[in-house]
Scaffold this motif. Sequence first.
Motif, PDB file in Angstrom:
ATOM      1  N   CYS A 151       0.831  -1.202   0.000  1.00  0.00           N
ATOM      2  CA  CYS A 151       0.000   0.000   0.000  1.00  0.00           C
ATOM      3  C   CYS A 151       0.863   1.248   0.000  1.00  0.00           C
ATOM      4  CB  CYS A 151      -0.908   0.014   1.225  1.00  0.00           C
ATOM      5  SG  CYS A 151      -2.182  -1.272   1.202  1.00  0.00           S
ATOM      6  N   MET A 152       0.364   2.276  -0.667  1.00  0.00           N
ATOM      7  CA  MET A 152       1.084   3.538  -0.759  1.00  0.00           C
ATOM      8  C   MET A 152       0.120   4.673  -0.454  1.00  0.00           C
ATOM      9  SD  MET A 152       3.322   5.025  -3.951  1.00  0.00           S
ATOM     10  CE  MET A 152       1.908   4.987  -5.052  1.00  0.00           C
ATOM     11  N   CYS A 153       0.517   5.544   0.451  1.00  0.00           N
ATOM     12  CA  CYS A 153      -0.337   6.664   0.825  1.00  0.00           C
ATOM     13  C   CYS A 153      -0.199   7.792  -0.194  1.00  0.00           C
ATOM     14  CB  CYS A 153       0.031   7.160   2.218  1.00  0.00           C
ATOM     15  SG  CYS A 153      -0.315   5.967   3.523  1.00  0.00           S
ATOM     16  N   PRO A 154      -1.224   8.598  -0.350  1.00  0.00           N
ATOM     17  CA  PRO A 154      -1.186   9.672  -1.359  1.00  0.00           C
ATOM     18  C   PRO A 154      -0.356  10.872  -0.903  1.00  0.00           C
ATOM     19  CG  PRO A 154      -3.234   9.776  -0.133  1.00  0.00           C
ATOM     20  CD  PRO A 154      -2.521   8.540   0.350  1.00  0.00           C
ATOM     21  N   GLY A 155       0.106  11.629  -1.888  1.00  0.00           N
ATOM     22  CA  GLY A 155       0.812  12.875  -1.606  1.00  0.00           C
ATOM     23  C   GLY A 155       2.081  12.673  -0.796  1.00  0.00           C
ATOM     24  N   SER A 156       2.248  13.496   0.226  1.00  0.00           N
ATOM     25  CA  SER A 156       3.454  13.430   1.062  1.00  0.00           C
ATOM     26  C   SER A 156       3.241  12.589   2.313  1.00  0.00           C
ATOM     27  CB  SER A 156       3.869  14.842   1.479  1.00  0.00           C
ATOM     28  OG  SER A 156       2.838  15.467   2.232  1.00  0.00           O
ATOM     29  N   SER A 213      11.698  11.231  -2.089  1.00  0.00           N
ATOM     30  CA  SER A 213      10.243  11.231  -2.214  1.00  0.00           C
ATOM     31  C   SER A 213       9.607  12.123  -1.144  1.00  0.00           C
ATOM     32  CB  SER A 213       9.709   9.809  -2.082  1.00  0.00           C
ATOM     33  OG  SER A 213       9.881   9.337  -0.752  1.00  0.00           O
ATOM     34  N   PRO A 214       8.425  12.672  -1.414  1.00  0.00           N
ATOM     35  CA  PRO A 214       7.717  13.475  -0.405  1.00  0.00           C
ATOM     36  C   PRO A 214       7.440  12.688   0.874  1.00  0.00           C
ATOM     37  CG  PRO A 214       6.759  13.832  -2.572  1.00  0.00           C
ATOM     38  CD  PRO A 214       7.722  12.696  -2.713  1.00  0.00           C
ATOM     39  N   ALA A 215       7.164  11.379   0.743  1.00  0.00           N
ATOM     40  CA  ALA A 215       6.907  10.555   1.925  1.00  0.00           C
ATOM     41  C   ALA A 215       8.148  10.435   2.799  1.00  0.00           C
ATOM     42  CB  ALA A 215       6.421   9.169   1.500  1.00  0.00           C
TER      43      ALA A 215
END
Length: 298
Positions: free
Chosen positions: A44-49, A99-101
């Motif tokens: 799973c990958m969260c959106p945005g940052s 990456s923003p994350a």
Amino acid sequence: LVAGQCSEDAACARSCTAALSTNGSESASTLCANATCDEKHRRCMCPGSSALRLDDRCEETAFPMAADLCEPKYDVLLTVALWSSPEVSAHAVSHGVISPALMTILQLCVGAALGLDTDEVALSEVKFSAESNKTQEGNISSLASLLTFDLSFSFCAAPSKTPGIDPREFERHVIQVTQKFAAFHMGTIRLLSLRGHGIPLSEATWGGWTSEPLNTSNATSSLTVNQAPPDVDSTSGTTWELLAYIVWGLLGFSFFSVFLVRIWLVCRKRYGAGRNFTDDVEAPAHQTPVEGVASLEV
């Protein structure tokens, strides 16, 4: 799902929403609705940052303080080993893409280490080392790549909130925060160095020596893990260690030799003396017949 594993976007949205069922907010629910399943990493990958936590929640930070509102006060160098993920992939490391994350995770680390909110600290010059870029070039096509790299950045805090920093505490907070996120699951992170620009570091023994407060505003304090301080000759230290090993080796050999000689002397005294006694006793001489007594003949 285990550590964010997924097969479809809907599964990520459901697991994220379930994790927020007790204390979720409207913004967090929106993040969950936009969570997707990364096809390459099957995670799973969260959106945005926002960044995925191990409990399947998506976490984002408050809008960080603009970097131009304060000058960088500290330089940090971290060494990292982790598995490739949507937040930190082999392609990103080899091409120097932050990456923003990952920025969110670092922002949370620094905020926790300083005891400040994330909107009170600013990060700048975040980058992978050049050596890390070259090392990961061969791992770009691998889905389960073990990545090892150095990560450096500078940071500053709000002018009215510039705390002293204990490097041990800084590293401890960084480890605690990163271990809450899926990107660092089964990974490790350690502090290699922490340099302050004209700001004294708190008194702390680190890497075998003690940091000293700065007396001048233009000086730069530094603290490096497992390295000798700049004014110590590491070569001389190695020489003394070698001499110490030689001396202890000679002493051990001497004691062992004395022990063997003592055993030899005891054995010689016990057994050698017995043989000498036997050799020194003379056989009885032929007796002369006593006068008046006839000899017996067979």
